[in-house]
Design a protein around this motif. Structure first.
Motif, PDB file in Angstrom:
ATOM      1  N   LEU A   1     -52.058 -45.920 -12.405  1.00  0.00           N
ATOM      2  CA  LEU A   1     -52.473 -46.130 -12.617  1.00  0.00           C
ATOM      3  C   LEU A   1     -53.566 -46.414 -12.557  1.00  0.00           C
ATOM      4  O   LEU A   1     -55.206 -46.447 -13.785  1.00  0.00           O
ATOM      5  N   SER A   2     -54.460 -45.726 -11.049  1.00  0.00           N
ATOM      6  CA  SER A   2     -55.773 -45.513 -11.046  1.00  0.00           C
ATOM      7  C   SER A   2     -56.072 -44.459 -11.934  1.00  0.00           C
ATOM      8  O   SER A   2     -57.237 -44.726 -11.936  1.00  0.00           O
TER       9      SER A   2
ATOM     10  N   HIS B   1     -52.935 -59.397 -18.910  1.00  0.00           N
ATOM     11  CA  HIS B   1     -51.460 -60.155 -17.849  1.00  0.00           C
ATOM     12  C   HIS B   1     -51.519 -59.481 -16.251  1.00  0.00           C
ATOM     13  O   HIS B   1     -50.407 -59.840 -14.990  1.00  0.00           O
ATOM     14  N   LEU B   2     -52.955 -59.000 -15.401  1.00  0.00           N
ATOM     15  CA  LEU B   2     -52.894 -58.807 -13.708  1.00  0.00           C
ATOM     16  C   LEU B   2     -53.312 -60.194 -13.306  1.00  0.00           C
ATOM     17  O   LEU B   2     -53.677 -61.507 -13.950  1.00  0.00           O
ATOM     18  N   GLY B   3     -52.274 -60.600 -12.125  1.00  0.00           N
ATOM     19  CA  GLY B   3     -52.328 -61.880 -11.045  1.00  0.00           C
ATOM     20  C   GLY B   3     -53.799 -62.471 -10.815  1.00  0.00           C
ATOM     21  O   GLY B   3     -54.260 -63.391 -11.098  1.00  0.00           O
ATOM     22  N   HIS B   4     -54.821 -60.916 -10.901  1.00  0.00           N
ATOM     23  CA  HIS B   4     -56.256 -61.438 -10.324  1.00  0.00           C
ATOM     24  C   HIS B   4     -56.912 -60.233 -11.188  1.00  0.00           C
ATOM     25  O   HIS B   4     -57.528 -59.311 -10.240  1.00  0.00           O
TER      26      HIS B   4
ATOM     27  N   LYS C   1     -61.537 -52.654  -7.668  1.00  0.00           N
ATOM     28  CA  LYS C   1     -60.294 -52.271  -6.651  1.00  0.00           C
ATOM     29  C   LYS C   1     -59.368 -50.976  -7.061  1.00  0.00           C
ATOM     30  O   LYS C   1     -58.926 -50.426  -6.541  1.00  0.00           O
ATOM     31  N   ALA C   2     -58.947 -50.881  -8.657  1.00  0.00           N
ATOM     32  CA  ALA C   2     -57.892 -51.011  -8.708  1.00  0.00           C
ATOM     33  C   ALA C   2     -58.592 -48.134  -8.894  1.00  0.00           C
ATOM     34  O   ALA C   2     -58.037 -48.270  -9.545  1.00  0.00           O
TER      35      ALA C   2
ATOM     36  N   ASN D   1     -35.514 -66.023 -12.755  1.00  0.00           N
ATOM     37  CA  ASN D   1     -36.001 -65.124 -11.766  1.00  0.00           C
ATOM     38  C   ASN D   1     -37.237 -64.363 -12.872  1.00  0.00           C
ATOM     39  O   ASN D   1     -37.075 -63.692 -13.973  1.00  0.00           O
ATOM     40  N   TYR D   2     -37.778 -63.954 -11.333  1.00  0.00           N
ATOM     41  CA  TYR D   2     -39.130 -62.704 -11.762  1.00  0.00           C
ATOM     42  C   TYR D   2     -38.540 -61.536 -12.763  1.00  0.00           C
ATOM     43  O   TYR D   2     -38.399 -60.959 -14.081  1.00  0.00           O
ATOM     44  N   LEU D   3     -37.107 -60.975 -11.749  1.00  0.00           N
ATOM     45  CA  LEU D   3     -36.663 -60.070 -11.655  1.00  0.00           C
ATOM     46  C   LEU D   3     -36.242 -59.697 -12.833  1.00  0.00           C
ATOM     47  O   LEU D   3     -35.830 -58.507 -14.679  1.00  0.00           O
TER      48      LEU D   3
ATOM     49  N   ARG E   1     -59.942 -58.735  -9.728  1.00  0.00           N
ATOM     50  CA  ARG E   1     -60.213 -57.961  -8.483  1.00  0.00           C
ATOM     51  C   ARG E   1     -59.509 -56.431  -9.058  1.00  0.00           C
ATOM     52  O   ARG E   1     -59.947 -55.680  -8.715  1.00  0.00           O
ATOM     53  N   ALA E   2     -60.074 -56.061 -10.280  1.00  0.00           N
ATOM     54  CA  ALA E   2     -59.694 -55.173 -11.077  1.00  0.00           C
ATOM     55  C   ALA E   2     -60.310 -53.646 -10.552  1.00  0.00           C
ATOM     56  O   ALA E   2     -60.133 -52.471 -11.000  1.00  0.00           O
TER      57      ALA E   2
END
Lengths: 253, 289
Positions: free
Chosen positions: B76-77, B57-60, B66-67, B213-215, B63-64
């Motif tokens: 989450l980190s 479900h991540l957009g990128h 970096k979390a 919309n997204y929200l 880059r995981a």
């Protein structure tokens, strides 16, 4: 540096933000369009639209105008147009939940920003925001939010009168005000003091910088609004003569 | 909240996987050799499979990594770090059992502690959110931990412990529903506080745009909530009641397998409800829950 990114600054030099006058806003959505335009053509990933000309268009907006009907205990209902964008909270929950440090609040002026090259698009910051100020862009896969037009307000390439957020610059009603809310003598702080500027959802403990000026009470109509009114009052309460006969005849039919 | 399949699979499967690792780390059952290999393979398939599902479900997702950097402030980190540490420690502990025939007891305990910590940090990602009153309750971590411990004990074949813990899990789940049903009303948030319009009754007259919309897609999930009571009963029976009955019967591997399958199906149903029933306060701006 990592520490500064991940946590919120204890204090910020300035508290730049918006004061939105709900009494003056006419709900024209010019600020929505100005925001979409500036933030699509300038800093960061453009604000994309999906199915823009199809049956179910959606898109990313950093500023949206709601309309509410407020019905007082007595008197007529009132329509209130309600622009909503990031409130650049002092205790911004969107910043502390971010796992990568992409979300941060600037120490110098308190603007909350997203470093798009560090954002993994997990969406947790949008979950943490009570105001719906953050939207994940469906095309770019990164979180978008109001930057308070950080690329305008310090931009010396622009004429001085344009160095304010696009939404403020474009508002034809003068319902949006930009300034430093940490300075009690600034124009925006005086507006907040004079007009009882309020926080949205104060119970969330976010301490928003942006303030909303409530609509002024509606004028109450006095019994006589016009000095000519007594002369214009109907003279005949009950029909007489021909009209009386006509009235009775029509009733009988 | 939108019940994204990737997040439901992640929290359900990883919870079970790390729950199994907790019991394996404690030496319950005290397996070694190829039997240990089978247990650890199941635990890693669930835990790692769930973690991989969560990246969908991540957009990128690229880059995981970096979390892992913001553990000072972000649950989450912390979860990511806890999961990686737990998986590394338990891999070492498991390798000792499978290949060396050695039981490094203390390493197992530390691995179990980090596995428990992973489930706790997962639960805190949801529990910390003031914006979702139904999650923002102290019972949310208790719920996640009881699911992991109960389901883990079932997978670990600890019949006596599993019977007790699955009953506890069912009770905690009911308590969570009872508390959660009052959470939004008790949060103090309303259209009045959301808009600051205090001079009358506020009604959403017109949304910002005619489309969605997204929200709204992310936070205002309404489809299927009307079946929530039925789904609650089905989920509770599958995750707790049926497995406990099957465990009370004379032991057989077939019945144990049915109990595990039933439990997993029940967990998936109630985890779907965990998301679908949760109301985000941003819905107040749209006059929806």
């Amino acid at each position: 540096m990592v520490c500064i990114m991940t946590t919120l600054p204890r204090t910020t030099g300035k508290k730049l933000g918006l004061v939105i006058d709900l009494d003056t806003c006419v709900g024209c959505h010019a600020c929505v369009i100005a925001c979409k335009g500036w933030n699509t053509e300038n800093y960061g990933a453009p604000l994309s639209d999906q199915d823009a000309y199809g049956a179910e268009p959606t898109g990313t907006f950093l500023n949206r105008v709601h309309s509410y009907e407020v019905t007082p205990a007595e008197g007529p209902a009132q329509l209130v147009h309600f622009p909503k964008s990031c409130l650049h909270c002092e205790d911004a929950p969107c910043v502390t939940v971010c796992p990568t440090g992409a979300s941060y609040k600037r120490t110098e002026d308190g603007i909350v920003l997203v470093n798009e090259s560090d954002c993994i698009g997990c969406g947790l910051c949008a979950w943490a925001c009570p105001y719906g100020a953050r939207e994940l862009d469906a095309a770019a896969g990164v979180m978008k939010k109001c930057t308070l037009c950080v690329d305008r307000i310090y931009n010396t390439n622009l004429p001085e009168e344009d160095r304010e957020p696009a939404c403020v610059r474009t508002c034809p009603a003068g319902a949006r005000h930009f300034g430093d809310l940490s300075d009690p003598d600034s124009a925006v702080s005086r507006l907040v003091a004079d007009r009882d500027g309020a926080d949205l959802m104060p119970e969330m403990g976010t301490k928003p910088v942006n303030k909303y000026l409530p609509p002024r009470p509606k004028d109450t109509l006095e019994a006589e609004t016009d000095i000519l009114a007594p002369f214009l009052a109907p003279i005949a309460e009950e029909p007489r003569g021909f009209f009386s006969w006509l009235d009775k005849t029509l009733e009988k039919i | 909240m939108h019940p994204a399949p990737s997040v439901i699979l992640f929290t359900s499967l990883s919870g079970l996987g790390f729950g199994l690792l907790i019991w394996l780390g404690l030496g319950l059952p005290a397996v070694s050799g190829w039997v240990a290999f089978a247990f650890f393979a199941i635990a890693y398939a669930l835990a790692v499979g769930g973690l991989l599902a969560s990246t969908f479900h991540l957009g990128h997702p690229e880059r995981a990594l970096k979390a892992f950097t913001q553990w000072r402030s972000s649950w989450l980190s912390r979860e990511g770090l806890c999961a990686v540490i737990a998986l590394c420690l338990m891999a070492l502990y498991g390798a000792g059992l499978v290949f060396a025939g050695e039981r490094w007891t203390v390493l197992g305990w530390i691995g179990a502690a980090f596995s428990l910590g992973t489930v706790f940090t997962t639960s805190m990602i949801y529990s910390q959110l003031k914006t979702v009153p139904r999650w923002n309750m102290p019972i949310t971590p208790v719920l996640f931990l009881s699911f992991a411990l109960g389901g883990g004990a079932l997978l670990a074949g600890q019949v006596a412990i599993a019977k007790t813990l699955l009953i506890v899990t069912g009770v905690v789940q009911i308590a969570y529903w009872l508390a959660g049903d009052k959470a939004l009303a008790g949060s103090g948030s309303s259209m009045t506080t959301a808009t600051g319009l205090t001079h009358g009754t506020v009604r959403a007259f017109e949304p910002p745009h005619t489309g969605t919309n997204y929200l709204l897609n992310e936070f205002a999930y309404v489809v299927g909530r009307r079946h929530s009571l039925k789904l609650r009963v089905i989920g509770l029976v599958l995750l707790s009641v049926l497995p406990v009955i099957l465990l009370l019967l004379p032991f057989s591997h077939i019945l144990a397998l049915v109990a595990v399958v039933s439990h997993i199906a029940g967990v998936l149903i109630v985890r779907w409800l965990f998301f679908a029933e949760a109301e985000h306060v941003v819905g107040l701006y749209y006059g929806v829950r």
